[in-house]
Design a protein around this motif. Structure first.
Motif, PDB file in Angstrom:
ATOM      1  N   ASP A  66       0.737  -1.288   0.129  1.00  0.00           N
ATOM      2  CA  ASP A  66       0.052  -0.053  -0.081  1.00  0.00           C
ATOM      3  C   ASP A  66       0.946   1.191  -0.070  1.00  0.00           C
ATOM      4  N   VAL A  67       2.125   1.050   0.577  1.00  0.00           N
ATOM      5  CA  VAL A  67       3.012   2.394   0.737  1.00  0.00           C
ATOM      6  C   VAL A  67       4.386   1.988   0.572  1.00  0.00           C
ATOM      7  N   ILE A  68       5.219   2.512   0.211  1.00  0.00           N
ATOM      8  CA  ILE A  68       6.572   2.252   0.034  1.00  0.00           C
ATOM      9  C   ILE A  68       7.269   3.660   0.835  1.00  0.00           C
ATOM     10  N   VAL A  69       8.325   3.392   1.354  1.00  0.00           N
ATOM     11  CA  VAL A  69       8.963   4.555   2.365  1.00  0.00           C
ATOM     12  C   VAL A  69      10.352   4.394   1.808  1.00  0.00           C
ATOM     13  N   LEU A  84      10.556   3.971  -9.260  1.00  0.00           N
ATOM     14  CA  LEU A  84      10.200   2.708  -9.744  1.00  0.00           C
ATOM     15  C   LEU A  84       9.141   2.297  -9.202  1.00  0.00           C
ATOM     16  N   ALA A  85       8.971   2.401  -7.842  1.00  0.00           N
ATOM     17  CA  ALA A  85       7.764   1.865  -7.019  1.00  0.00           C
ATOM     18  C   ALA A  85       6.421   2.658  -7.860  1.00  0.00           C
ATOM     19  N   LYS A  86       6.368   3.614  -8.223  1.00  0.00           N
ATOM     20  CA  LYS A  86       5.210   4.447  -8.813  1.00  0.00           C
ATOM     21  C   LYS A  86       5.038   4.136 -10.311  1.00  0.00           C
ATOM     22  N   THR A  87       6.001   4.070 -11.158  1.00  0.00           N
ATOM     23  CA  THR A  87       5.867   3.832 -12.655  1.00  0.00           C
ATOM     24  C   THR A  87       5.765   2.397 -13.108  1.00  0.00           C
ATOM     25  N   GLY A  90       3.057   0.665  -9.732  1.00  0.00           N
ATOM     26  CA  GLY A  90       1.801   1.291  -9.523  1.00  0.00           C
ATOM     27  C   GLY A  90       1.496   1.242  -7.799  1.00  0.00           C
ATOM     28  N   VAL A  91       2.453   1.523  -7.055  1.00  0.00           N
ATOM     29  CA  VAL A  91       2.374   1.619  -5.605  1.00  0.00           C
ATOM     30  C   VAL A  91       1.328   2.972  -5.324  1.00  0.00           C
ATOM     31  N   PRO A  92       0.246   2.967  -4.530  1.00  0.00           N
ATOM     32  CA  PRO A  92      -0.660   3.902  -4.385  1.00  0.00           C
ATOM     33  C   PRO A  92      -0.012   5.151  -3.767  1.00  0.00           C
ATOM     34  N   ARG A  93       0.843   4.900  -2.698  1.00  0.00           N
ATOM     35  CA  ARG A  93       1.600   6.095  -2.057  1.00  0.00           C
ATOM     36  C   ARG A  93       3.001   5.824  -2.034  1.00  0.00           C
TER      37      ARG A  93
END
Length: 248
Positions: A66-69, A84-87, A90-93
């Protein structure tokens, strides 16, 4: 909630412990064997690998989180992990740590960062908040919307002291979110009256006018050097005579 934390240093481990204490599922990633202090956060899943590699993020099942920090001590790594997490997954946050305030401008949606946390800036804000009375202090900025959380402690000379909330005309794009009186925070109502020493927390949108806010809280704001009134320059002989009409 499932959270993946890149960077298992003191910051990453502290975040992991807090999240585990709230019953969240946490995975810690670090490429340094010395950071693998598994016994300190035994409830978390651990992965010894480079979080900037797609294969590592796949092994950590980032697509399911749900989240990557991104909490490493390297701003470049935190940006790469967020992107990388977002593109790719597709990590939401995504939440990214900013180590050097000079790099803060890069931590936005173009690099896949939803929330940027700058420890030096937060500490600066806390110092200013602790000593400043009558000054607007920026506590936090939401990078997606550009909205800010501002704080001000009302001085004795504030024109708002003694006024009911309902009687105050707030500048456009601003909302009074909370009042802290003594040690007690409370949500303001129309019938509440402001007192000397009240700490006001304001949410200000991107278009909010800081000068209008300063005028509202403390009266006439201190003029910015570029805005100070200057005495008009004496007229030159040419000005006194008037301009000469151009000849055809």
């Amino acid at each position: 909630m499932r959270v993946v934390i890149a960077g298992a240093g003191s910051v990453g481990r502290s975040i992991a412990r807090e999240l585990l204490g709230h019953d969240h599922d946490v995975t810690l990633i670090d490429r340094q064997p010395g950071a693998m202090r598994v016994a300190q956060v035994a409830e978390a899943d651990w992965l010894l690998a480079d979080a900037c590699e797609l294969s590592t993020l796949s092994d950590a099942r980032v697509a399911e989180c749900d989240v990557i920090v991104a909490a490493t001590g390297d701003d470049k790594a935190n940006l790469v992990v967020s992107l990388l997490a977002k593109t790719e997954f597709g990590v939401p946050r995504t939440v990214a740590r900013v180590n050097n305030p000079r790099n803060e401008w890069m931590f936005d949606e173009s690099w896949g960062v939803d929330v940027a946390v700058s420890t030096p800036r937060i500490m600066t804000a806390m110092v200013e908040e602790a000593v400043a009375v009558g000054d607007l202090v920026r506590i936090f900025t939401f990078h997606q919307s550009g909205a800010e959380i501002l704080e001000i402690t009302l001085p004795e000379s504030s024109p708002l002291v003694g006024l009911r909330i309902a009687a105050i005309v707030w500048p456009a794009d601003t909302v009074l979110a909370a009042i802290v009186r003594g040690s007690q925070p409370f949500a303001p109502t129309a019938d509440d009256t402001l007192e000397v020493g009240d700490e006001l927390l304001i949410v200000a949108g991107r278009e909010a006018d800081p000068h209008a806010l300063e005028t509202l809280f403390v009266g006439t704001p201190t003029p910015h050097p570029a805005e100070e009134t200057r005495s008009p320059a004496p007229e030159s002989d040419h000005d006194a005579r008037g301009a000469t009409s151009p000849t055809a």
